[in-house]
Design an enzyme around this catalytic site. Sequence first.
Site, mmCIF file in Angstrom:
data_model
loop_
_atom_site.group_PDB
_atom_site.id
_atom_site.type_symbol
_atom_site.label_atom_id
_atom_site.label_comp_id
_atom_site.label_asym_id
_atom_site.label_seq_id
_atom_site.Cartn_x
_atom_site.Cartn_y
_atom_site.Cartn_z
ATOM 1 C CG ASN A 1 -1.825 1.205 1.290
ATOM 2 O OD1 ASN A 1 -1.964 1.942 0.314
ATOM 3 N ND2 ASN A 1 -2.447 1.422 2.436
ATOM 4 C CE LYS B 1 -0.181 3.188 4.758
ATOM 5 N NZ LYS B 1 0.028 3.328 6.211
ATOM 6 C CG HIS C 1 -5.645 1.541 5.249
ATOM 7 N ND1 HIS C 1 -5.187 2.497 6.132
ATOM 8 C CD2 HIS C 1 -4.624 0.665 5.075
ATOM 9 C CE1 HIS C 1 -3.937 2.208 6.472
ATOM 10 N NE2 HIS C 1 -3.569 1.108 5.847
ATOM 11 C CD GLU D 1 -2.956 5.352 6.693
ATOM 12 O OE1 GLU D 1 -1.938 4.976 7.299
ATOM 13 O OE2 GLU D 1 -3.058 5.343 5.447
ATOM 14 C CD GLU E 1 -3.940 -2.360 7.434
ATOM 15 O OE1 GLU E 1 -2.901 -2.257 6.791
ATOM 16 O OE2 GLU E 1 -4.879 -1.561 7.335
ATOM 17 N N GLY F 1 2.711 2.251 10.893
ATOM 18 C CA GLY F 1 3.618 3.376 10.736
ATOM 19 C C GLY F 1 4.287 3.829 12.017
ATOM 20 C CB SER G 1 5.414 -1.639 11.731
ATOM 21 O OG SER G 1 4.900 -0.348 12.005
#
Length: 265
Positions: free
Chosen positions: A27, A29, A111, A113, A181, A187, A227
Amino acid sequence: ARSTQGHSLTETSTIMSGVRKFLVGGNWKMNGSMESLKTLLASWKGADIPSNVDVVIGAPSPYLQFTRTEMRDDFHVAAQNCYFESSGAYTGEISPDMVKDCGATWVIIGHSERRQIFKETNEEVGKKTQFCLKNGLSVIACVGETLEEREANKTMDVVNAQMKAIADAIDSWDNVVIAYEPVWAIGTGVVATPAQAQDVHAQIRAWLSTTVSKEVGLATRILYGGSVKPSNCDDLAKCEDIDGFLVGGASLKEDFPVVIKSIAQ
């Protein structure tokens, strides 16, 4: 580790020789430029990738067609989001047909985010998943809890609610992959231990087996995201219910094939 032998499986599309086929998703992003991505994609072309792994790369929407053109043929392209309408006055959105027109065959939906920053609800994630499947895209549907939810022992309450919204919206799981996730590991450099990840994956699979069907529970691939990088992927890949990864930052690096090849370990 991912054996499904001895069971009658209806979801044969995800099964190879009685085993759930490993899948590694990247991904990107909102990162990259044509110049940097062209260099990255060229660096992957010579990598020796096992045939028993699917690779799906989530590119920014302006670069979907570029990525399909520049990337090796055995890797698939995914959009990072998609709307639940075919066309119309939806400024800034893209439809499944537009995604397919660019040569992409997958989409990442829900996702963290998208959920955290853009306030997508469980119901919207279910609706998007259903519409993308109906219109011929395969879906990586994301679930996961925040640090506060984990510390309050609400991990499975949150994940099960996210799963239920997807299950309520779709008729078939044949072209759905789940990505677990934990938001606290995305991250941050903090990675769920193999035991922590395996525990949640096993509970997601048990939920699918109980709530949807035993066949779907056995056949559905469940990825870990948070990560993941070359230094930790091998230990995670050994877990029985981890069927691959959804990788963020490490998928923008030339050594990403090391993560893809973790199945060989």
